[in-house]
Enzyme design. Structure first.
Site, PDB file in Angstrom:
ATOM      1  N   CYS A  84       0.943  -1.282  -0.074  1.00  0.00           N
ATOM      2  CA  CYS A  84      -0.019   0.010   0.123  1.00  0.00           C
ATOM      3  C   CYS A  84       0.940   1.334   0.117  1.00  0.00           C
ATOM      4  O   CYS A  84       0.687   2.185   0.845  1.00  0.00           O
ATOM      5  CB  CYS A  84      -0.988  -0.033   1.074  1.00  0.00           C
ATOM      6  SG  CYS A  84      -1.989  -1.448   1.210  1.00  0.00           S
ATOM      7  N   GLU A  85       1.733   1.456  -1.236  1.00  0.00           N
ATOM      8  CA  GLU A  85       2.544   2.637  -1.181  1.00  0.00           C
ATOM      9  C   GLU A  85       2.752   2.751  -2.558  1.00  0.00           C
ATOM     10  O   GLU A  85       3.189   1.832  -3.393  1.00  0.00           O
ATOM     11  CB  GLU A  85       3.974   2.151  -0.705  1.00  0.00           C
ATOM     12  CG  GLU A  85       3.949   2.316   0.828  1.00  0.00           C
ATOM     13  CD  GLU A  85       4.146   3.655   1.682  1.00  0.00           C
ATOM     14  OE1 GLU A  85       4.305   4.708   0.754  1.00  0.00           O
ATOM     15  OE2 GLU A  85       3.399   3.838   2.635  1.00  0.00           O
TER      16      GLU A  85
END
Ligand SMILES: *Cc1c(COP(=O)(O)O)cnc(C)c1O
Length: 460
Positions: free
Chosen positions: A389-390
């Site tokens: 989640c980046e």
């Protein structure tokens, strides 16, 4: 070079990546021997490493998977031992350390650098001789220094006045007299071709030559009979491809050796020039030849010492990346493929910054190929990304992959043997992948992959 430039990030600094997509290679199936492990080749289209087909590796061990070409890594260890015969080669364990690597080091005759009690524990757990271990670190705890003293490590490289006092106290308490070196900040900082030789004192490591801190450290150690000062240490950077920066560092260290001789009448017998030699990650990268490097460094040390009227000290080098980097490959499975109209195709694999943080951390560059089959399809400008989640979760920023790439295909990323597993995390609760060694057509697990139980262990 900018003060903020990072070693591996420089090449991205000038231009946004979108403005300089890489030239599509003529043959997307090519396994460039300068970049891939020594035993890698394509057999019936699929990549094999150590004689093992990557499709078999994925089937037997799952993906993501760290694959280590044992013959590659061990031959590099041997190359170092041979090229530096008469000097000391200490593998820098932080690049990648596990019990099996320690066994290989012992079999091939290398020493080991550790930077924590944990790294020391790995080495001692398989009976690696403590006298061939050097302990590093800018903030070694009392517990770590005690462990090192009890184990009887060969050298401790002291990094601060606090540590000199701490180690002096502990050595006396334990009735030991450890050999110590001083980590000297020489003002030389080197990355790839460039090096800067100014007063680069603004960093956490070492005692500055420039400010006189290193000379003061010498005074403090010599005043403690329970510490045996044997030499000076310097480590100037990473991904260095020539010896120019080492020459400046060696000259500066030698000037300090002369000063120590004049002031104290003591001739220190050892000099440690650290590591930092480069490897090829992408097409066109240079990697120094180990034999030439050894000859170059030894010549430099003899020359500067003879010029200064000093006996030539025993040389130690500390390669990390060059030993394990080129022999490692990471295998992933393609999950989703997303074409961003007019820009590029995002190829997502089942790992990412948790198993290789170097691209996200400092813009490192890698080479990757479709590994489970050969393809004659057109090149497709791609970005290889992970599942975290980046949006910075990128493994290879710009690369070409064949346009017929499909979910389920295997992707291999080259030269991931150093600073990938050792920097791995459990971000998003991903288990860290297994490490398998391949040789002679056989694969065997040397570090188990983590399970869900491992992820939940220790939680109350
Ligand atoms: C990191 C490090 C090394 C090894 O560096 P490489 O770039 O992996 O060769 C050697 N010595 C010291 C003190 C280090 O911190």
């Amino acid at each position: 070079m900018s003060r903020f430039a990072h070693p591996a990030g420089d090449r991205h600094a000038e231009m946004l990546p979108q403005e300089r997509p890489p030239l599509a290679p003529a043959d997307l199936n090519r396994i460039n021997p300068a970049i891939w492990p020594r035993t890698s080749t394509r057999t019936e289209g699929a990549l094999t490493v150590g004689g093992v087909d990557v499709r078999d590796l994925a089937r037997d061990h799952g993906t993501p998977l760290y694959v280590i070409d044992e013959d590659d890594v061990r031959s590099r260890m041997r190359d170092y031992a041979t090229a530096f015969a008469g000097s000391e080669v200490h593998y820098a364990g932080k690049a990648f350390l596990c019990k099996e690597i320690v066994r290989w080091l012992q079999a091939e005759g290398l020493g080991l650098d550790v930077a924590s009690a944990g790294e020391l524990a790995v080495a001692l757990s398989v009976g690696f001789p403590a006298e061939r271990i050097t302990m590093h670190g800018n903030n070694k705890s009392v517990a770590e220094l005690t462990r090192a003293l009890e184990a009887g490590v060969g050298h401790i490289v002291v990094d601060s006045y606090d540590e000199i006092a701490r180690l002096g106290f502990l050595a006396e308490q334990h009735g030991k007299r450890p050999k110590v070196m001083i980590r000297v900040t020489t003002g030389v900082e080197a990355h790839t071709h460039e090096f800067i030789a100014t007063a680069h004192d603004d960093q956490k490591f070492g005692l500055s030559l420039n400010t006189g801190a290193a000379a003061e450290a010498v005074r403090r150690i010599l005043a403690l009979p329970q510490l045996e000062l044997v030499g000076l240490h310097s480590h100037i950077g990473s991904q260095i491809v020539d010896t120019a920066g080492f020459e400046v560092a060696a000259r500066r260290l030698t000037a300090l050796l002369v000063q120590i001789k004049d002031e104290h009448g003591v001739v220190l017998p050892e000099l440690d020039l650290g590591g930092g030699y480069g490897i090829a990650y992408v097409e066109g990268d240079e990697a120094p030849d180990i034999k030439e490097l050894a000859d170059g460094l030894r010549e430099i040390v003899s020359k500067v010492c003879v010029d200064a009227g000093l006996p030539v000290p025993r040389l130690t080098v500390e390669p990390g990346r060059t030993v394990v980097g080129p022999g490692g490959v990471t295998l992933y499975e393609v999950g989703t493929i997303k074409d961003v109209e007019g820009l590029r195709t995002y190829v997502s694999v089942n790992g990412g910054m948790s198993d290789n943080v170097r691209t996200a951390l400092y813009g490192a560059e890698y080479t990757a190929v479709l590994a489970s089959r050969a393809s004659e399809a057109e090149p497709m400008l791609s970005r290889l990304v992970g599942k975290h989640c980046e949006s910075g979760d990128i493994i290879v920023r710009d690369l070409h992959l064949p346009a017929d790439l499909a979910p389920g295909d295997l992707i291999a990323v080259a030269a991931t043997g150093a600073y990938c597993r050792s920097l791995a995390s459990n971000y998003n609760y991903l288990p860290r992948p297994a490490v398998v060694a391949v040789s002679g057509g056989v694969s065997r697990v040397i570090v188990q992959g983590e399970t869900e139980d491992d992820l939940l262990r220790g939680q109350l």
